[in-house]
Structure formats: structure tokens, C-alpha cells
Design a protein around this motif. Sequence first.
Motif, short mmCIF file in Angstrom:
data_model
loop_
_atom_site.label_atom_id
_atom_site.label_comp_id
_atom_site.label_asym_id
_atom_site.label_seq_id
_atom_site.Cartn_x
_atom_site.Cartn_y
_atom_site.Cartn_z
N ALA A 118 0.85 -1.19 0.00
CA ALA A 118 0.00 0.00 0.00
C ALA A 118 0.89 1.24 0.00
N VAL A 119 0.41 2.29 -0.65
CA VAL A 119 1.17 3.54 -0.75
C VAL A 119 0.29 4.69 -0.29
N GLY A 120 0.85 5.54 0.55
CA GLY A 120 0.12 6.68 1.07
C GLY A 120 1.05 7.86 1.31
N PRO A 121 0.59 8.89 1.96
CA PRO A 121 1.42 10.07 2.20
C PRO A 121 2.49 9.80 3.26
N GLY A 122 3.59 10.48 3.17
CA GLY A 122 4.66 10.32 4.16
C GLY A 122 5.82 11.26 3.88
N ARG A 123 6.76 11.28 4.78
CA ARG A 123 7.96 12.11 4.64
C ARG A 123 9.20 11.23 4.67
N PRO A 124 10.30 11.67 4.05
CA PRO A 124 10.56 13.01 3.50
C PRO A 124 10.25 13.16 2.03
N TRP A 125 9.83 12.08 1.33
CA TRP A 125 9.66 12.16 -0.13
C TRP A 125 8.20 12.38 -0.55
N GLY A 126 7.33 12.54 0.39
CA GLY A 126 5.94 12.79 0.05
C GLY A 126 5.09 11.54 -0.04
N THR A 142 -1.30 -9.36 7.58
CA THR A 142 -0.56 -8.62 8.60
C THR A 142 0.33 -7.61 7.89
N TRP A 143 0.13 -6.33 8.22
CA TRP A 143 0.86 -5.25 7.55
C TRP A 143 1.98 -4.74 8.45
N THR A 144 3.13 -4.45 7.84
CA THR A 144 4.25 -3.85 8.59
C THR A 144 4.83 -2.70 7.77
N HIS A 145 5.58 -1.83 8.49
CA HIS A 145 6.23 -0.74 7.77
C HIS A 145 7.50 -0.32 8.50
N ALA A 166 -2.46 4.14 8.02
CA ALA A 166 -1.40 4.81 7.26
C ALA A 166 -1.96 5.81 6.25
N GLY A 167 -3.28 5.84 6.11
CA GLY A 167 -3.90 6.78 5.17
C GLY A 167 -3.55 6.47 3.73
N SER A 168 -3.47 5.21 3.38
CA SER A 168 -3.00 4.81 2.05
C SER A 168 -3.91 5.29 0.93
N TRP A 169 -3.26 5.68 -0.15
CA TRP A 169 -3.99 6.10 -1.34
C TRP A 169 -4.54 4.89 -2.09
N PHE A 170 -3.76 3.83 -2.16
CA PHE A 170 -4.20 2.64 -2.88
C PHE A 170 -3.43 1.42 -2.37
#
Length: 207
Positions: A118-126, A142-145, A166-170
Motif C-alpha cells: 500500500a502507498v500513502g502520504p509520508g515524509r521526507p519524499w511525500g 498482517t501489515w508492517t512498515h 497509514a492513510g494509504s492512497w491505494f
Amino acid sequence: MQARAPDTFAGAAPGGVGMTLVTLSTTISDYTDVIWSFDQGVHHGRVMFLNAITLNSYFEYLDGMGIPLDAYVDDLVETNGGWYTAANVSAHVGAHALHAAGLVWAWGAAGGPTWSVAVGPGRPWGFHMISGSSPWGGGATTWTHFTGLRIGWNAGIIAEVSPTAAGSWFTIEGIPIFFPAAAISHPYCINCVTHTVHSLLSGLFRI
């Protein structure tokens, strides 16, 4: 020879009824040729797809049974070239995409473990990437990051998370793997991208 009145040929003069009918007939004939060519092209495309979806283009088992499907397609491509070559390649790409989708579905339906990202907003690359796996026999993912680096170690701090938190976009889910535990337990990463890549490779090859 007896002369004919000029108005006898009036219909064939430019703008006359006869010329109009000739022009209309020619136009209809041209459109008929286009439609016939299009219909032939569609038929040939179907034959190419059938040859690819049945894998006959590789094993030629239908040709061996007296149905020369691959020989027919090869002749079409050799005779017409150009767009027919591209069409045959496209038929194989589409057919193999369906093969892959079918295998993925069958793996999940049989209870095989799967990997997700999954991909969502984050720093430092946006953006921020998270990944997860489901166990053998099916069940919840089970999700990890990656949350940061361990001081003095070339290893990341891994924590459980959810795409919602994580507020994932997709999300992309259902990718078959063999080692679901390894996909969520590896510490060797320096950011979320390397974590995600290593997660997939660990799930596939247990590295």
C-alpha cells in the motif's frame, strides 16, 4: 450511323443522374471493401488470440491433432507482416495476462499466502509504503512498515500498521508468495522503499 440526341447522354454528364449513380456505386463498393477488410482483421485477431490462449503457439498440440491453428497464424503473419506481427504479439500479451490472473486467483482460492503493498502520504519524499502478507490457509493480512533506523545497526525498526491507519492512497493485494512469515519479519532495510522491496523478495525467496 444515325446521330443520337445530346440529351441521351445527359445522365452521364457531370452532375447527371447516371454519374451520381456511378459515384454512389463506387462509394458503396469502397465502403464494402473497408468493412470486409475490417471483418477479416477481426477474425484474424480472434484466431491469433485463440492460438495464444490455448498455448498452441508454443506446443502446437492442436496442429498435431489436425487443427493447423499455429500454422495458419504463422502464414498470416508471414504474408501480411507489419500490423499482423504487432497484433500477434498483442494477442499473446493479452492471453498471458489472463493466464497470470487465473493463476493468481487459483493460488488465493487454494489458500496460498499472498503479499500486498500500500502507498500513502509520508515524509521526507511525500509518500510512504507499507507491505504485508497473509498466512498459509488464508486469513487476514498482517501489515508492517519501516519507522526508523536502529542506532549502530544497518537495520530498520519494523512495526505493524494498517492501510487505513497509514492513510494509504491505494493498495495492491493478492501477489502469490511462499514464505509469508519472512515477508513481515525482515529487519534489513534503510527506508520504506527498501523495506517493501525486501519484504517481497523475502516472501518469494526467504532472503
